[in-house]
Design a protein around this motif. Sequence first.
Motif, PDB file in Angstrom:
ATOM      1  N   VAL A 365      13.245  -5.046 -25.123  1.00 21.29           N
ATOM      2  CA  VAL A 365      11.771  -4.750 -25.086  1.00 21.29           C
ATOM      3  C   VAL A 365      11.475  -5.173 -23.619  1.00 21.29           C
ATOM      4  O   VAL A 365      11.461  -6.174 -23.250  1.00 21.29           O
ATOM      5  CB  VAL A 365      11.270  -5.861 -26.157  1.00 21.29           C
ATOM      6  N   SER A 366      10.621  -4.219 -23.237  1.00 22.65           N
ATOM      7  CA  SER A 366      10.080  -4.091 -21.839  1.00 22.65           C
ATOM      8  C   SER A 366       8.730  -4.821 -21.684  1.00 22.65           C
ATOM      9  O   SER A 366       7.988  -4.735 -22.403  1.00 22.65           O
ATOM     10  CB  SER A 366       9.874  -2.743 -21.232  1.00 22.65           C
ATOM     11  N   VAL A 367       8.710  -6.016 -21.001  1.00 23.89           N
ATOM     12  CA  VAL A 367       7.520  -6.847 -20.820  1.00 23.89           C
ATOM     13  C   VAL A 367       7.025  -6.640 -19.260  1.00 23.89           C
ATOM     14  O   VAL A 367       7.856  -7.092 -18.279  1.00 23.89           O
ATOM     15  CB  VAL A 367       7.874  -8.237 -21.183  1.00 23.89           C
ATOM     16  N   GLY A 368       5.630  -6.645 -18.926  1.00 17.34           N
ATOM     17  CA  GLY A 368       5.254  -6.773 -17.648  1.00 17.34           C
ATOM     18  C   GLY A 368       4.227  -7.984 -17.592  1.00 17.34           C
ATOM     19  O   GLY A 368       3.661  -8.350 -18.619  1.00 17.34           O
ATOM     20  N   LYS A 375       1.311  -7.957  -6.364  1.00 14.42           N
ATOM     21  CA  LYS A 375       1.070  -7.450  -5.340  1.00 14.42           C
ATOM     22  C   LYS A 375       1.145  -5.766  -5.617  1.00 14.42           C
ATOM     23  O   LYS A 375       1.360  -5.268  -6.610  1.00 14.42           O
ATOM     24  CB  LYS A 375       2.387  -7.675  -4.102  1.00 14.42           C
ATOM     25  N   LYS A 376       0.489  -5.076  -4.382  1.00 14.84           N
ATOM     26  CA  LYS A 376       0.211  -3.566  -4.808  1.00 14.84           C
ATOM     27  C   LYS A 376       1.380  -2.621  -5.194  1.00 14.84           C
ATOM     28  O   LYS A 376       1.106  -2.048  -6.130  1.00 14.84           O
ATOM     29  CB  LYS A 376      -0.479  -3.031  -3.496  1.00 14.84           C
ATOM     30  N   ALA A 377       2.606  -2.897  -4.641  1.00 14.47           N
ATOM     31  CA  ALA A 377       3.700  -2.027  -4.920  1.00 14.47           C
ATOM     32  C   ALA A 377       4.209  -2.683  -6.328  1.00 14.47           C
ATOM     33  O   ALA A 377       4.581  -1.664  -7.121  1.00 14.47           O
ATOM     34  CB  ALA A 377       4.878  -2.261  -3.799  1.00 14.47           C
ATOM     35  N   GLU A 378       4.047  -3.560  -6.551  1.00 12.97           N
ATOM     36  CA  GLU A 378       4.512  -4.187  -8.052  1.00 12.97           C
ATOM     37  C   GLU A 378       3.434  -3.398  -9.015  1.00 12.97           C
ATOM     38  O   GLU A 378       3.754  -3.000 -10.171  1.00 12.97           O
ATOM     39  CB  GLU A 378       4.360  -5.534  -8.269  1.00 12.97           C
ATOM     40  N   ARG A 379       2.286  -3.675  -8.565  1.00 14.14           N
ATOM     41  CA  ARG A 379       0.888  -2.941  -9.520  1.00 14.14           C
ATOM     42  C   ARG A 379       1.333  -1.266  -9.742  1.00 14.14           C
ATOM     43  O   ARG A 379       1.176  -0.874 -10.970  1.00 14.14           O
ATOM     44  CB  ARG A 379      -0.266  -2.828  -8.845  1.00 14.14           C
ATOM     45  N   ARG A 380       1.585  -0.425  -8.725  1.00 12.66           N
ATOM     46  CA  ARG A 380       1.802   0.825  -8.719  1.00 12.66           C
ATOM     47  C   ARG A 380       2.738   1.336  -9.662  1.00 12.66           C
ATOM     48  O   ARG A 380       2.982   2.168 -10.815  1.00 12.66           O
ATOM     49  CB  ARG A 380       2.140   1.564  -7.535  1.00 12.66           C
ATOM     50  N   LYS A 381       3.995   0.365  -9.713  1.00 19.04           N
ATOM     51  CA  LYS A 381       5.250   0.548 -10.478  1.00 19.04           C
ATOM     52  C   LYS A 381       4.915   0.276 -12.061  1.00 19.04           C
ATOM     53  O   LYS A 381       5.028   0.942 -13.130  1.00 19.04           O
ATOM     54  CB  LYS A 381       6.282  -0.551  -9.995  1.00 19.04           C
TER      55      LYS A 381
END
Length: 720
Positions: A365-368, A375-381
Amino acid sequence: MSVRISPVFALEIPYFCSVDKLQDSDLKFLPGVGPKKAELLKKELKLATFGDLLYYFPFKYIDRSRFLTIAQIEEDMSFVQVKGRITSFSFAGEGNRKRLVAFFSDGVGIAELVWFKGIKWIQQKVAVNTPYIVFGKPTIFNGRVSFVHPDVEVVLKEDGTISGGLQPYYNTSEKMKSAFLNSKAVAKLQENLQKLIGPKIVERMPEDLVGSLKLMPLRDALLNIHFPRSADLLRKAQLRLKFEELFYIQLNLLAQKKYRQKKINGHVFSKVGESFNNFYSSNLPFSLTEAQKRVLREIRKDLGSGRQMNRLLQGDVGSGKTLVGLMAMLLASDNSFQSCLMAPTEILANQHYKTIVDFLDGLGVSVGLLTGSTKKAERRKLFALLESGELQLLIGTHALLEDTVQFKDLGLVIVDEQQRFGVAQRAKLWEKNTNPPHVLVMTATPIPRTLAMTVYGDLEVSVIDELPPGRKPIRTMHYFDSKRLKVFGFMREQIKLGRQIYLVYPLIKESEKMDFKDLQDGYASIVLEFPPPEYTVVVVHGQMKPDEKDFSMGQFAAGKAQIMVATTVIEVGVNVPNASVMIIESAERFGLSQLHQLRGRVGRGADQSFCILMTGNKLSSDSRKRMSTMVSTNDGFEIAEVDLALRGPGDMEGTMQSGMAFDLKIANIAKDGQILSWARNVAEEIVDEDPLLDMDKNRILKAELTRFKGRDSYDFSQIS
């Protein structure tokens, strides 16, 4: 006593066609007010209209029906009144101590009336040999009765007076008193208002309902609440106005609830699939309590009903709310919907993320996690995975509310410690899907029944009222500062047993204004008592940088530090099962709810845990009550009831943010529980019979409800 209503002359009030519009007129048009006083009343008391003043009620009444003779006055009497005449005046003292003294006789005894201020006014207005009523607090010195700055009123027997023995007292501010707007002046304005508007007051409830409930008519209630003719009429006026206030709150909440049930469809979670079943069979860390199973059944019934779930989940610290919330999110995943869980702090959001990731280990199960620190890069992903639907569960803080956070199909929203979020904030989450998602709001601060009925009356309520198996009740003790050496000895014993200790302070630094223990001084003392290298002490407080805070918490969580010296930053989000002792310094500084929350940081393992409340020797009666309540019970609901009784609803943590979008003018949630239950029962009967209030007999109710809702700028009908 007589309270005289002055005749109203030359009113500069525009013509209005209805009494409602008259009540909406600006206070500056009321005789005795004018623009300057109107501005002051608006600034100090938020009174802007006739209606505002009409519903500004006295906070107490003093019985003016009884008269004493001067000879009957004794030491320690509060307020008394006597009839008589002033026989002469004289001055005493000099400079700042100069005072005007009047000798007042009731025909038998003599009393002194003393004024230090307003002497010229007294000399102009108060005359010798005129019959007066003198009212004030007496003092007796050398056998002589005296009154300092008493009320002196001419005995009136004129027509058009409102007579009665109970004198109203209104809250005012220092600025108002400086502008000659004291309680007596406010009462005078109320007299003018009654003269002008009193006869025109119309019912705001159906007359048949008022009659069947045996309530006082509104016109009589609004007269007797300000100028009660007797104690019995005052009680009847209070009952009428309290009932009406609570009734419309309940009617509003129940009408919203009924509307949502009828009109707002919910996503149907029809199946229990792999995610839920695999977690239940393979990853569940311990058997669910009966309370958890009961709550899960309630949630599953909501999710499969075709109606939007709007449920409040209450449970003490450590009762397993997060686990129940996670299982609800797994049901969403099994039905191809996404979920999000919003927490009030980064600490708590990180804690939830770590806990949930550990729970779901190996299940796919995917969890974020999304917080202000992401950080911005993590946010975009993260955003890309959300919009594609690949990310199933999102944990976060207020960052979840940002417009850039878009879901493919959000089916369930969980808000933890929800009293810390404003209504409009929470509403942004429901708007992240065309069809509103199911809503589960959770709180570890048990809410008293009367407050829950008022603030959360449109939600279904679930309660987890038992702890997981193996948990022992926390033992709570109260010690004064003089027993500190004994407490240090107890700490050493616990550390020898391998346990860890929280030490919480109300302040970071010493304060000139508050005589409470502070963290900086406390840390220095603890390090002297528990020196390195034998002991390791870490510090955590809100002014530390996030990485420093994380390092200290990491040291403590890993067992590398025996003592954590902290502020209430650890109130939520810290879970260290080996920490079995919570010591709260200057515990009298904290409210019951916060003390209970802090105590909940321990008791998370199988070992016996302890909470020690340290206080100064001098405690107020309320502080003593809080300490004795904490020592005697671990029941969060019992504690919440005591807290409500001691502090009142406006002071309880988070209440004003949590949805109390109205000001109670006269009802008291802590004291008027019976009236509230009665009002709710009556409202339920009406809504069950006529959900949309379309019947002729309910037209007044519908109009008043529209007016009631109009006070708020946001439509609350779809949110908790």
